[in-house]
Design a protein around this motif. Sequence first.
Motif, mmCIF file in Angstrom:
data_model
loop_
_atom_site.group_PDB
_atom_site.id
_atom_site.type_symbol
_atom_site.label_atom_id
_atom_site.label_comp_id
_atom_site.label_asym_id
_atom_site.label_seq_id
_atom_site.Cartn_x
_atom_site.Cartn_y
_atom_site.Cartn_z
ATOM 1 N N PHE A 40 0.848 -1.191 0.000
ATOM 2 C CA PHE A 40 0.000 0.000 0.000
ATOM 3 C C PHE A 40 0.880 1.236 0.000
ATOM 4 O O PHE A 40 2.048 1.192 0.401
ATOM 5 C CB PHE A 40 -0.954 0.012 1.214
ATOM 6 N N ALA A 41 0.306 2.322 -0.476
ATOM 7 C CA ALA A 41 1.044 3.590 -0.552
ATOM 8 C C ALA A 41 0.138 4.710 -0.091
ATOM 9 O O ALA A 41 -1.088 4.652 -0.240
ATOM 10 C CB ALA A 41 1.505 3.847 -1.985
ATOM 11 N N THR A 42 0.723 5.723 0.494
ATOM 12 C CA THR A 42 -0.019 6.922 0.882
ATOM 13 C C THR A 42 0.503 8.095 0.060
ATOM 14 O O THR A 42 1.675 8.128 -0.319
ATOM 15 C CB THR A 42 0.157 7.233 2.383
ATOM 16 N N GLY A 43 -0.363 9.030 -0.206
ATOM 17 C CA GLY A 43 0.060 10.190 -0.970
ATOM 18 C C GLY A 43 -1.047 11.210 -1.082
ATOM 19 O O GLY A 43 -2.204 10.935 -0.743
ATOM 20 N N SER A 44 -0.693 12.391 -1.550
ATOM 21 C CA SER A 44 -1.653 13.457 -1.773
ATOM 22 C C SER A 44 -1.926 13.601 -3.255
ATOM 23 O O SER A 44 -1.175 13.087 -4.102
ATOM 24 C CB SER A 44 -1.120 14.784 -1.205
ATOM 25 N N HIS A 45 -3.009 14.307 -3.573
ATOM 26 C CA HIS A 45 -3.400 14.489 -4.972
ATOM 27 C C HIS A 45 -2.286 15.195 -5.743
ATOM 28 O O HIS A 45 -1.773 16.233 -5.328
ATOM 29 C CB HIS A 45 -4.681 15.317 -5.055
ATOM 30 N N GLY A 46 -1.906 14.603 -6.860
ATOM 31 C CA GLY A 46 -0.891 15.203 -7.716
ATOM 32 C C GLY A 46 0.530 14.928 -7.289
ATOM 33 O O GLY A 46 1.476 15.397 -7.927
ATOM 34 N N VAL A 47 0.704 14.170 -6.214
ATOM 35 C CA VAL A 47 2.043 13.859 -5.712
ATOM 36 C C VAL A 47 2.321 12.374 -5.900
ATOM 37 O O VAL A 47 1.427 11.538 -5.727
ATOM 38 C CB VAL A 47 2.171 14.237 -4.214
ATOM 39 N N GLU A 48 3.549 12.043 -6.262
ATOM 40 C CA GLU A 48 3.926 10.648 -6.448
ATOM 41 C C GLU A 48 3.686 9.862 -5.157
ATOM 42 O O GLU A 48 4.124 10.262 -4.081
ATOM 43 C CB GLU A 48 5.410 10.556 -6.826
ATOM 44 N N PRO A 49 2.955 8.749 -5.222
ATOM 45 C CA PRO A 49 2.666 7.987 -4.007
ATOM 46 C C PRO A 49 3.927 7.384 -3.400
ATOM 47 O O PRO A 49 4.855 7.012 -4.122
ATOM 48 C CB PRO A 49 1.703 6.901 -4.491
ATOM 49 N N LEU A 50 3.935 7.295 -2.083
ATOM 50 C CA LEU A 50 5.064 6.721 -1.356
ATOM 51 C C LEU A 50 4.663 5.321 -0.893
ATOM 52 O O LEU A 50 3.821 5.172 -0.013
ATOM 53 C CB LEU A 50 5.421 7.601 -0.154
ATOM 54 N N TRP A 51 5.271 4.319 -1.496
ATOM 55 C CA TRP A 51 4.923 2.936 -1.174
ATOM 56 C C TRP A 51 5.573 2.506 0.128
ATOM 57 O O TRP A 51 6.764 2.700 0.336
ATOM 58 C CB TRP A 51 5.339 1.990 -2.297
ATOM 59 N N ASN A 52 4.782 1.927 1.003
ATOM 60 C CA ASN A 52 5.306 1.410 2.256
ATOM 61 C C ASN A 52 6.249 0.244 1.975
ATOM 62 O O ASN A 52 5.993 -0.577 1.099
ATOM 63 C CB ASN A 52 4.130 0.950 3.136
ATOM 64 N N GLY A 53 7.324 0.177 2.721
ATOM 65 C CA GLY A 53 8.336 -0.851 2.465
ATOM 66 C C GLY A 53 7.922 -2.250 2.870
ATOM 67 O O GLY A 53 8.533 -3.232 2.435
ATOM 68 N N GLN A 54 6.894 -2.363 3.704
ATOM 69 C CA GLN A 54 6.450 -3.672 4.167
ATOM 70 C C GLN A 54 5.589 -4.357 3.109
ATOM 71 O O GLN A 54 4.725 -3.725 2.497
ATOM 72 C CB GLN A 54 5.640 -3.519 5.459
ATOM 73 N N ALA A 55 5.830 -5.644 2.884
ATOM 74 C CA ALA A 55 5.019 -6.443 1.965
ATOM 75 C C ALA A 55 4.134 -7.385 2.771
ATOM 76 O O ALA A 55 4.520 -7.835 3.852
ATOM 77 C CB ALA A 55 5.914 -7.235 1.020
ATOM 78 N N TYR A 56 2.958 -7.688 2.245
ATOM 79 C CA TYR A 56 1.981 -8.501 2.981
ATOM 80 C C TYR A 56 1.523 -9.678 2.133
ATOM 81 O O TYR A 56 1.348 -9.547 0.922
ATOM 82 C CB TYR A 56 0.775 -7.633 3.376
ATOM 83 N N PRO A 57 1.313 -10.844 2.760
ATOM 84 C CA PRO A 57 0.960 -12.049 1.994
ATOM 85 C C PRO A 57 -0.480 -12.087 1.506
ATOM 86 O O PRO A 57 -0.808 -12.891 0.637
ATOM 87 C CB PRO A 57 1.218 -13.180 3.001
ATOM 88 N N ASP A 58 -1.355 -11.248 2.069
ATOM 89 C CA ASP A 58 -2.749 -11.225 1.639
ATOM 90 C C ASP A 58 -3.263 -9.787 1.698
ATOM 91 O O ASP A 58 -2.699 -8.929 2.389
ATOM 92 C CB ASP A 58 -3.622 -12.142 2.490
ATOM 93 N N PHE A 59 -4.350 -9.537 0.964
ATOM 94 C CA PHE A 59 -4.855 -8.167 0.858
ATOM 95 C C PHE A 59 -5.369 -7.629 2.184
ATOM 96 O O PHE A 59 -5.186 -6.453 2.497
ATOM 97 C CB PHE A 59 -5.959 -8.091 -0.194
ATOM 98 N N ALA A 60 -6.028 -8.486 2.978
ATOM 99 C CA ALA A 60 -6.584 -8.014 4.250
ATOM 100 C C ALA A 60 -5.498 -7.459 5.158
ATOM 101 O O ALA A 60 -5.689 -6.430 5.819
ATOM 102 C CB ALA A 60 -7.332 -9.156 4.950
ATOM 103 N N SER A 61 -4.339 -8.114 5.198
ATOM 104 C CA SER A 61 -3.225 -7.628 6.025
ATOM 105 C C SER A 61 -2.759 -6.257 5.557
ATOM 106 O O SER A 61 -2.494 -5.362 6.366
ATOM 107 C CB SER A 61 -2.060 -8.619 5.977
ATOM 108 N N ALA A 62 -2.667 -6.086 4.231
ATOM 109 C CA ALA A 62 -2.243 -4.795 3.685
ATOM 110 C C ALA A 62 -3.271 -3.714 4.002
ATOM 111 O O ALA A 62 -2.927 -2.583 4.359
ATOM 112 C CB ALA A 62 -2.031 -4.911 2.177
#
Length: 210
Positions: A40-62
């Motif tokens: 998952f990544a967080t970001g503001s409108h018009g700004v390149e999203p910053l992807w979180n470095g953690q990876a998750y094995p399933d969508f619910a965890s993410a």
Amino acid sequence: MQRHMHAGDGGHILVLGRDGATTPALSILYGVDGQRNFRFATGSHGVEPLWNGQAYPDFASAWLAAQAVHALIRDDSTGLHEYETANREHLWARAWHQQHFHRSGQLPLIRLYAQAHTQLQNCQSAFGKAEMKTVVDRLAFEITRAAYHRHMTVADMIEESDMLAINLRSANMIKQRARAYVATCMDPVTRPELDILLDRVVSYIPRRCP
């Protein structure tokens, strides 16, 4: 779409969607990377999203992790606690989901049901309760289906497992949970046949005084 991914590349991320429940000033994106982990990544409108470095094995965890980060940004301590608790409880449910595909050598169904039911009672988050309820309901359905094929009552199966800590009259609850599982989780095409199966299984036979 996975064919277009760089296999084994954790930094090559396919965007799956955007969380529409976030504030206009902040967006959360979800994706899957070349290692088939969810991100998952967080970001503001018009700004390149910053992807979180953690990876998750399933969508619910993410999703739960993203909501916890969002709550932290909002300084919402109650929400942060809720999502952190839900994430811990999701790990319980995830272990049960994995067991669904590896049933060999496991405990009898009644014992598995008792363990899952205990974990359900220990859940504190709404997400965890809902997820563990599905696990418990599925096990209740498997117990009821096994009773049908063995021409037994559900109470007989409880007695056979020596799990008398489960009151025999709770056999009714097991059958109710099985019916809830069929109504909410099974393919509608198969429901009529499964409803007939459930109708033919007796929960328990009351003992009569001589």
